[in-house]
Design a protein around this motif. Structure first.
Motif, PDB file in Angstrom:
ATOM      1  N   LYS A 195       0.835  -1.206   0.000  1.00  0.00           N
ATOM      2  CA  LYS A 195       0.000   0.000   0.000  1.00  0.00           C
ATOM      3  C   LYS A 195       0.863   1.246   0.000  1.00  0.00           C
ATOM      4  O   LYS A 195       0.609   2.204  -0.728  1.00  0.00           O
ATOM      5  CB  LYS A 195      -0.884   0.000   1.265  1.00  0.00           C
ATOM      6  CG  LYS A 195      -2.289  -0.435   1.010  1.00  0.00           C
ATOM      7  CD  LYS A 195      -3.221   0.068   2.107  1.00  0.00           C
ATOM      8  CE  LYS A 195      -4.660   0.018   1.603  1.00  0.00           C
ATOM      9  NZ  LYS A 195      -5.614   0.171   2.662  1.00  0.00           N
ATOM     10  N   ALA A 196       1.885   1.232   0.875  1.00  0.00           N
ATOM     11  CA  ALA A 196       2.753   2.413   0.970  1.00  0.00           C
ATOM     12  C   ALA A 196       3.435   2.673  -0.365  1.00  0.00           C
ATOM     13  O   ALA A 196       3.504   3.810  -0.829  1.00  0.00           O
ATOM     14  CB  ALA A 196       3.788   2.210   2.067  1.00  0.00           C
ATOM     15  N   LEU A 197       3.929   1.619  -0.988  1.00  0.00           N
ATOM     16  CA  LEU A 197       4.613   1.790  -2.269  1.00  0.00           C
ATOM     17  C   LEU A 197       3.675   2.304  -3.342  1.00  0.00           C
ATOM     18  O   LEU A 197       4.052   3.150  -4.155  1.00  0.00           O
ATOM     19  CB  LEU A 197       5.239   0.467  -2.719  1.00  0.00           C
ATOM     20  CG  LEU A 197       6.552   0.106  -2.016  1.00  0.00           C
ATOM     21  CD1 LEU A 197       7.038  -1.245  -2.507  1.00  0.00           C
ATOM     22  CD2 LEU A 197       7.608   1.161  -2.296  1.00  0.00           C
ATOM     23  N   SER A 198       2.438   1.799  -3.358  1.00  0.00           N
ATOM     24  CA  SER A 198       1.529   2.264  -4.413  1.00  0.00           C
ATOM     25  C   SER A 198       1.116   3.702  -4.175  1.00  0.00           C
ATOM     26  O   SER A 198       0.905   4.463  -5.112  1.00  0.00           O
ATOM     27  CB  SER A 198       0.325   1.344  -4.552  1.00  0.00           C
ATOM     28  OG  SER A 198      -0.388   1.274  -3.352  1.00  0.00           O
ATOM     29  N   GLY A 253      -8.822  12.351 -11.101  1.00  0.00           N
ATOM     30  CA  GLY A 253      -9.633  12.128 -12.290  1.00  0.00           C
ATOM     31  C   GLY A 253      -8.825  11.485 -13.408  1.00  0.00           C
ATOM     32  O   GLY A 253      -9.249  10.521 -14.035  1.00  0.00           O
ATOM     33  N   TYR A 254      -7.629  11.988 -13.615  1.00  0.00           N
ATOM     34  CA  TYR A 254      -6.786  11.509 -14.713  1.00  0.00           C
ATOM     35  C   TYR A 254      -6.284  10.103 -14.469  1.00  0.00           C
ATOM     36  O   TYR A 254      -6.087   9.322 -15.390  1.00  0.00           O
ATOM     37  CB  TYR A 254      -5.600  12.468 -14.859  1.00  0.00           C
ATOM     38  CG  TYR A 254      -4.778  12.254 -16.090  1.00  0.00           C
ATOM     39  CD1 TYR A 254      -3.532  11.650 -16.023  1.00  0.00           C
ATOM     40  CD2 TYR A 254      -5.245  12.665 -17.331  1.00  0.00           C
ATOM     41  CE1 TYR A 254      -2.768  11.464 -17.150  1.00  0.00           C
ATOM     42  CE2 TYR A 254      -4.486  12.479 -18.463  1.00  0.00           C
ATOM     43  CZ  TYR A 254      -3.241  11.879 -18.366  1.00  0.00           C
ATOM     44  OH  TYR A 254      -2.485  11.707 -19.488  1.00  0.00           O
ATOM     45  N   ASP A 255      -6.103   9.765 -13.183  1.00  0.00           N
ATOM     46  CA  ASP A 255      -5.457   8.504 -12.835  1.00  0.00           C
ATOM     47  C   ASP A 255      -6.456   7.395 -12.546  1.00  0.00           C
ATOM     48  O   ASP A 255      -6.089   6.269 -12.304  1.00  0.00           O
ATOM     49  CB  ASP A 255      -4.595   8.746 -11.575  1.00  0.00           C
ATOM     50  CG  ASP A 255      -3.535   7.677 -11.392  1.00  0.00           C
ATOM     51  OD1 ASP A 255      -3.496   7.085 -10.308  1.00  0.00           O
ATOM     52  OD2 ASP A 255      -2.785   7.443 -12.340  1.00  0.00           O
ATOM     53  N   CYS A 256      -7.751   7.725 -12.560  1.00  0.00           N
ATOM     54  CA  CYS A 256      -8.726   6.775 -12.041  1.00  0.00           C
ATOM     55  C   CYS A 256      -8.882   5.555 -12.948  1.00  0.00           C
ATOM     56  O   CYS A 256      -8.452   5.560 -14.093  1.00  0.00           O
ATOM     57  CB  CYS A 256     -10.084   7.454 -11.866  1.00  0.00           C
ATOM     58  SG  CYS A 256     -10.972   7.690 -13.422  1.00  0.00           S
ATOM     59  N   ILE A 257      -9.484   4.514 -12.383  1.00  0.00           N
ATOM     60  CA  ILE A 257      -9.850   3.351 -13.187  1.00  0.00           C
ATOM     61  C   ILE A 257     -11.066   3.761 -13.994  1.00  0.00           C
ATOM     62  O   ILE A 257     -12.065   4.197 -13.437  1.00  0.00           O
ATOM     63  CB  ILE A 257     -10.197   2.166 -12.267  1.00  0.00           C
ATOM     64  CG1 ILE A 257      -8.991   1.844 -11.390  1.00  0.00           C
ATOM     65  CG2 ILE A 257     -10.595   0.967 -13.079  1.00  0.00           C
ATOM     66  CD1 ILE A 257      -9.304   0.883 -10.269  1.00  0.00           C
ATOM     67  N   PRO A 258     -11.021   3.614 -15.325  1.00  0.00           N
ATOM     68  CA  PRO A 258     -12.092   4.193 -16.143  1.00  0.00           C
ATOM     69  C   PRO A 258     -13.401   3.416 -16.175  1.00  0.00           C
ATOM     70  O   PRO A 258     -13.932   3.120 -17.218  1.00  0.00           O
ATOM     71  CB  PRO A 258     -11.457   4.257 -17.540  1.00  0.00           C
ATOM     72  CG  PRO A 258     -10.431   3.180 -17.542  1.00  0.00           C
ATOM     73  CD  PRO A 258      -9.936   3.043 -16.139  1.00  0.00           C
ATOM     74  N   LEU A 270       3.101   5.931  -2.844  1.00  0.00           N
ATOM     75  CA  LEU A 270       4.284   6.670  -3.280  1.00  0.00           C
ATOM     76  C   LEU A 270       4.300   6.792  -4.799  1.00  0.00           C
ATOM     77  O   LEU A 270       4.581   7.847  -5.352  1.00  0.00           O
ATOM     78  CB  LEU A 270       5.548   5.941  -2.805  1.00  0.00           C
ATOM     79  CG  LEU A 270       6.629   6.858  -2.233  1.00  0.00           C
ATOM     80  CD1 LEU A 270       6.092   7.561  -1.005  1.00  0.00           C
ATOM     81  CD2 LEU A 270       7.855   6.052  -1.881  1.00  0.00           C
ATOM     82  N   ALA A 271       3.980   5.677  -5.463  1.00  0.00           N
ATOM     83  CA  ALA A 271       3.945   5.690  -6.924  1.00  0.00           C
ATOM     84  C   ALA A 271       2.897   6.685  -7.408  1.00  0.00           C
ATOM     85  O   ALA A 271       3.108   7.407  -8.378  1.00  0.00           O
ATOM     86  CB  ALA A 271       3.647   4.298  -7.456  1.00  0.00           C
TER      87      ALA A 271
END
Lengths: 152, 260, 269
Positions: free
Chosen positions: B11-14, B220-225, B16-17
């Motif tokens: 979770k922490a890594l994601s 918004g840009y990063d969401c699962i579509p 951070l990503a």
């Protein structure tokens, strides 16, 4: 057609924002563009400054003539030293003026009241007001009162 | 046990990503050479959607909060005979804290979530992809105008919030509770310093505006579509920007007003 | 097996991975110029990914995608922008810009790529809309269109710049028979009238076979068959036959991997 609504809306929005800023500047914070003539520093030492804080007003006959800039301890005299900024257009403070710490209203803010003296010379940059009156501390007053009462 | 650790680490890594991607988005949208002629009408349109349409909630909330401050302030101060100080209490609370913070929270809820949902929907319906295929960079055409609009609108909304709030406070204190109008405004003007209070409040609002808009646009840009993805992203926008605003507020307040 | 006409797009040795999965593994495809080529295969074989690779939205791990000799993945921003001028893409959902009218949507590529004056743009847009039969809908917003109409507008937008290549991503999915018929008809007619190359990605056998000149069948990241519709019908491969005839069971199994049925039921106790 729609672009017009957008442009009018945005223009009105920006205008409202600018107006609000002006209101904040003038009505709320009392920013007086005329008043900012700068000032010269005058110092005074007190035994007890009470509740005096920086930005408290310095007034003569109740009218503001300056502002308290900083409060320090004078290590040599072991007293409180108050640095005041007196507006440049105040040119009637003589060297024998007196400064007292007064309270506005019963429980109001404390401020410095200055009473000019009778000498010829005027206070300049960096001068010290010699005649000072410290703030009234409630406990000392009560102590004095009780002491007087007892000795009666 | 190891399982929990692994999940925590993952979770922490994601997260951070995600922060890394968010930073990339911000840089690419703003730094890529802007074309003022085409950008300006887009930004104006976004200012309308993000700012002008938020005015209602800002004005109404500001008015009510100012009135409550006036009322509560009066009831507390009157016990000490200091009800004359209501003016400065309302003004300082609003200008230093409540206007930037509450306006930012409302902004995150109304404009932030709208931005996230809109961009997420554009992603889900492949509008962003088709923009790319036609040869237009969606970061410059869709994301950047929205970012600039958010940066510009937030301070303006906070200022309007403060002014409406002070007006509301004066309504309650002067018109209803009978405080002398002169001393209300005079005391306020004495204690509110333009540079230390108003300007600091505006700086806060600018910082909040940057953070909230950035989070909203990124989610918004990063969401699962998918529709579920968009709803999750919208929730994340509101939650994260609210937390960020409150956290940032503490840091800024400590920096600005700590010594006083 | 190879098409006789020259190819406008040559894909050689294409390999594309998503995580560990190989979407494409050393794939070779030639798209003949001026014809309707169909890329078909079961769901999830990455057919849309292929279109994105051709359009330069994605970059392959290995291989070349040659558009008349120019390798797309190697192009810089400027060149890719110019290359995209020659391509038009119809997305599965139409992907019209929801904040613009139909007219503005079709005009968009023209405004981006050309400096034509407004009255010329108007002429071109009206012509394209007329070609898809929606000239009268030009002032409607995308939300006011039916699904089929939205796709036709998207088609008009895709051909706005008279591209050399038009790509269709699952154009027949989820359409009612009339809309389907209209679209099939349009694709064929436009291809003949405008002389461009059409690439259709689909898994609708009936419609696609009806209009395709050449077909590539993909499965598991490889080309398992290619040829004209007649050639494909004769291919002696179980995989091809299962797909072409829509058989429920075959090389793509009906049952998802599961333990032995008998054991599973008994273990419940």
């Amino acid at each position: 057609m729609r672009m017009r609504t957008v442009e009018i809306g945005v223009g009105a929005f920006m205008l409202a924002g600018i107006l609000a800023l002006v209101v904040l500047a003038l009505n709320v914070s009392g920013l007086n563009p005329a008043e900012q003539t700068g000032g010269y520093k005058v110092y005074a030492r007190f035994d007890n400054i009470g509740g005096l804080t920086p930005r408290a007003k310095v007034a003569m006959s109740g009218v503001q003539i300056g502002q308290v800039k900083a409060i320090r301890i004078d290590k040599d005299m072991l007293m409180a030293e108050v640095e005041m900024e007196i507006f440049n257009d105040v040119d009637y403070l003589t060297v024998d003026s007196s400064a007292s710490i007064l309270t506005a209203g019963l429980l109001g803010e404390q401020y410095i009241g200055v009473v000019p003296g009778a000498e010829e010379d005027l206070l300049g940059e960096g001068d010290f007001i010699q005649d000072t009156q410290s703030a009234l501390v409630l406990e000392e007053l009560i102590g004095k009162f009780l002491f007087n009462k007892v000795s009666e | 046990m190891l399982d929990i650790l692994q999940r925590l680490g993952h979770k922490a890594l994601s997260r951070l990503a995600a922060i890394g991607r968010a930073g990339q988005l911000l840089l690419q949208s703003l730094v890529a050479a802007p074309q003022p002629l085409t950008m300006l009408p887009l930004v104006l349109k976004q200012i309308y959607f993000v700012g002008v349409l938020s005015l209602v909630i800002i004005v109404v909330s500001g008015g009510f909060i100012g009135m409550v401050l006036g009322l509560q302030g009066y009831t507390i101060l009157v016990d000490y005979g200091s009800e004359q100080a209501v003016g400065q209490m309302v003004a300082l609370s609003l200008v230093r804290e409540l206007a930037p913070v509450v306006a930012a929270l409302l902004f995150a809820g109304r404009a932030g979530s709208a931005l996230t949902a809109e961009i997420g929907l554009m992603k889900a319906t492949e509008q962003l992809a088709s923009l790319e295929m036609i040869g237009v960079d969606p970061l410059r055409r869709i994301i950047a105008p929205r970012l600039w609009a958010g940066f510009i609108c937030m301070p303006i909304l906070a200022i309007i919030f403060a002014v409406v709030g002070i007006w509301g406070g004066s309504l309650v204190a002067v018109d209803w509770l009978g405080i002398y109008e002169g001393s209300f405004w005079a005391n306020m003007q004495q204690s509110v310093d333009f540079y230390d209070d108003v300007v600091n409040g505006i700086i806060k609002a600018v910082c909040f505006g940057i953070v909230v808009t950035w989070i909203a646009v990124f989610e918004g840009y990063d969401c699962i579509p998918t529709s579920e993805g968009i709803s999750q992203a919208t929730t994340r926008t509101v939650v994260y920007s609210s937390l960020a605003v409150l956290g940032l507020d503490f840091i800024l307040t400590a920096l600005m007003f700590g010594e006083l | 097996m190879k098409p006789e006409h020259d190819s406008i797009i040559d894909i050689r040795g294409l390999s594309f991975f998503r995580g560990d999965r190989a979407i494409f593994d050393d794939v070779n495809i030639s798209i003949p110029r001026g014809k309707v080529t169909a890329i078909m295969g079961p769901s999830g074989t990455g057919k849309t990914t292929l279109l994105k690779l051709i359009g330069g939205q994605l970059r392959p791990e290995r291989g070349q995608i040659l558009l008349e000799g120019t390798d797309i993945p190697k192009l810089g921003r400027r060149e890719l922008f110019e290359a995209r001028e020659r391509m038009g893409m119809l997305f599965q959902s139409g992907a019209l810009f929801t904040d613009m009218t139909v007219f503005e949507n079709v005009a968009f590529p023209l405004r981006v790529h050309t400096a034509l004056p407004d009255d010329m743009i108007r002429d071109v847009v009206l012509m394209k809309l007329q070609a898809v039969g929606l000239r009268g809908a030009r002032d409607l917003m995308p939300s006011e269109l039916s699904g089929g109409m939205a796709r036709r507008v998207a088609l008009a937008r895709a051909i706005a710049l008279d591209p050399d290549i038009v790509m269709y991503d699952e154009p027949f999915t989820g359409q009612d028979p009339i809309a389907m018929g209209v679209l099939v008809n349009l694709i064929r007619r436009l291809n003949q009238a405008l002389g461009h190359t059409s690439i259709i990605v689909s898994h609708d056998i009936k419609e696609t076979l009806g209009i395709a000149d050449y077909i590539y069948l993909l499965s598991d990241g490889r080309v398992i068959a290619q040829g004209s519709p007649e050639e494909l019908a004769d291919i002696d491969s179980e995989q091809v036959r299962q797909f072409m005839q829509g058989l429920p069971d075959g090389p793509v199994p009906f049952h998802f991997k599961a333990p032995d049925y008998h054991q599973d039921l008994l273990q419940e106790h």
